[in-house]
Design a protein around this motif. Sequence first.
Motif, short mmCIF file in Angstrom:
data_model
loop_
_atom_site.label_atom_id
_atom_site.label_comp_id
_atom_site.label_asym_id
_atom_site.label_seq_id
_atom_site.Cartn_x
_atom_site.Cartn_y
_atom_site.Cartn_z
N PHE A 18 54.58 75.48 82.03
CA PHE A 18 54.26 76.52 83.00
C PHE A 18 53.98 75.88 84.35
O PHE A 18 53.11 75.01 84.47
CB PHE A 18 53.06 77.34 82.53
CG PHE A 18 53.37 78.24 81.36
CD1 PHE A 18 54.66 78.54 80.98
CD2 PHE A 18 52.33 78.81 80.65
CE1 PHE A 18 54.92 79.39 79.91
CE2 PHE A 18 52.58 79.66 79.58
CZ PHE A 18 53.88 79.96 79.21
N VAL B 198 62.35 80.92 83.25
CA VAL B 198 62.08 82.28 83.73
C VAL B 198 61.49 82.14 85.14
O VAL B 198 60.44 81.53 85.32
CB VAL B 198 61.11 83.03 82.79
CG1 VAL B 198 60.85 84.44 83.33
CG2 VAL B 198 61.68 83.10 81.38
N GLY C 184 58.35 78.33 82.64
CA GLY C 184 58.02 79.52 83.41
C GLY C 184 57.49 79.13 84.76
O GLY C 184 56.78 78.14 84.89
N HIS C 185 57.83 79.92 85.76
CA HIS C 185 57.33 79.69 87.11
C HIS C 185 56.57 80.95 87.52
O HIS C 185 57.15 82.03 87.57
CB HIS C 185 58.50 79.42 88.05
CG HIS C 185 58.11 79.00 89.43
ND1 HIS C 185 59.04 78.90 90.44
CD2 HIS C 185 56.92 78.64 89.97
CE1 HIS C 185 58.42 78.50 91.56
NE2 HIS C 185 57.14 78.34 91.29
N PHE D 86 60.52 76.47 76.83
CA PHE D 86 60.49 77.45 77.90
C PHE D 86 59.81 76.85 79.12
O PHE D 86 58.77 76.21 79.01
CB PHE D 86 59.68 78.68 77.47
CG PHE D 86 60.33 79.50 76.39
CD1 PHE D 86 61.28 80.46 76.70
CD2 PHE D 86 59.97 79.31 75.07
CE1 PHE D 86 61.87 81.21 75.70
CE2 PHE D 86 60.55 80.06 74.06
CZ PHE D 86 61.50 81.02 74.38
N ARG E 171 60.07 82.79 89.14
CA ARG E 171 58.89 83.38 89.77
C ARG E 171 59.20 84.79 90.24
O ARG E 171 60.35 85.23 90.24
CB ARG E 171 58.47 82.52 90.96
CG ARG E 171 59.54 82.52 92.04
CD ARG E 171 59.05 81.94 93.34
NE ARG E 171 60.13 81.61 94.23
CZ ARG E 171 60.76 82.49 95.01
NH1 ARG E 171 60.42 83.76 94.99
NH2 ARG E 171 61.74 82.09 95.80
N GLY F 244 51.32 78.36 87.03
CA GLY F 244 50.90 79.40 86.09
C GLY F 244 49.53 79.95 86.44
O GLY F 244 48.70 79.27 87.04
N GLY G 3 56.85 84.16 85.65
CA GLY G 3 57.69 83.76 84.52
C GLY G 3 56.85 83.26 83.36
O GLY G 3 57.21 83.46 82.19
N CYS G 4 55.73 82.60 83.66
CA CYS G 4 54.82 82.13 82.61
C CYS G 4 54.27 83.31 81.82
O CYS G 4 54.17 83.27 80.59
CB CYS G 4 53.65 81.34 83.21
SG CYS G 4 54.12 80.01 84.32
N GLN G 5 53.89 84.36 82.55
CA GLN G 5 53.35 85.55 81.90
C GLN G 5 54.39 86.21 81.00
O GLN G 5 54.07 86.69 79.92
CB GLN G 5 52.85 86.54 82.95
CG GLN G 5 51.63 86.07 83.71
CD GLN G 5 50.44 85.91 82.78
OE1 GLN G 5 50.24 86.70 81.88
NE2 GLN G 5 49.66 84.87 83.01
N SER G 6 55.65 86.25 81.46
CA SER G 6 56.72 86.83 80.65
C SER G 6 56.87 86.07 79.34
O SER G 6 56.97 86.66 78.26
CB SER G 6 58.05 86.77 81.40
OG SER G 6 57.96 87.45 82.61
N ILE G 7 56.88 84.75 79.43
CA ILE G 7 57.05 83.92 78.24
C ILE G 7 55.85 84.07 77.31
O ILE G 7 56.03 84.20 76.09
CB ILE G 7 57.25 82.44 78.65
CG1 ILE G 7 58.57 82.29 79.42
CG2 ILE G 7 57.21 81.53 77.44
CD1 ILE G 7 58.68 80.99 80.19
#
Length: 193
Positions: free
Chosen positions: A100, A8, A70-71, A68, A10, A103, A74-78
């Motif tokens: 992450f 996911v 996340g960038h 997963f 940034r 993150g 994207g970390c928050q979404s995950i």
Amino acid sequence: MKPNIYVVPRWSGTIHSDWYDWLAEQVEARWQVPLRRLEMPHWQTPRVEEALAFLSEQVPGLDEGTFFIGHSVGCQSILRFLHQKLTPESTSPNVGGLLFVAGWLEVDEPWDTVEPWLDRGTLDLRSVRERVLHKRVLISDNDPFTSDFARNKYLWETRLGADVTLYSGQRHFNQKTAPEVLSALREMVEPAN
């Protein structure tokens, strides 16, 4: 079991931003699986509800082979997606891992559109903490959004039980290659026996 690995991006990132293309080549060569880079909707101004609905459509199931990456946002979404899926009442199996990159749970100078993404202690991460097998966070000592890297590290360790690695001079991890990301992913997907 072959891993299912999702990325996911940034804020304002696309599936081709930063190190994502490079990582896709590395993942496909190493595990012969595609890196599932998710082109998030309206990612110029990400919205929580839209992101969660999109992730629910794109991630058909969870298991110990699901990883997963996340960038930034994207970390928050995950986190929020797994918070919904891994409730104490859910019967979803454990998740393989979270990686992450850059993150954050807080940012130095919040702007209006980032406010809904900030964790003000309202996310109960207990189920995520317990049901995700590997939790890694990579942060930098000069990230322009989280200058207090010691606090950022502390929050990830205490709230999520994550293994946090601090890098020097990586800013927000926007390079075209990211060997540290591949190395951390490899440690999660191929844990020592």
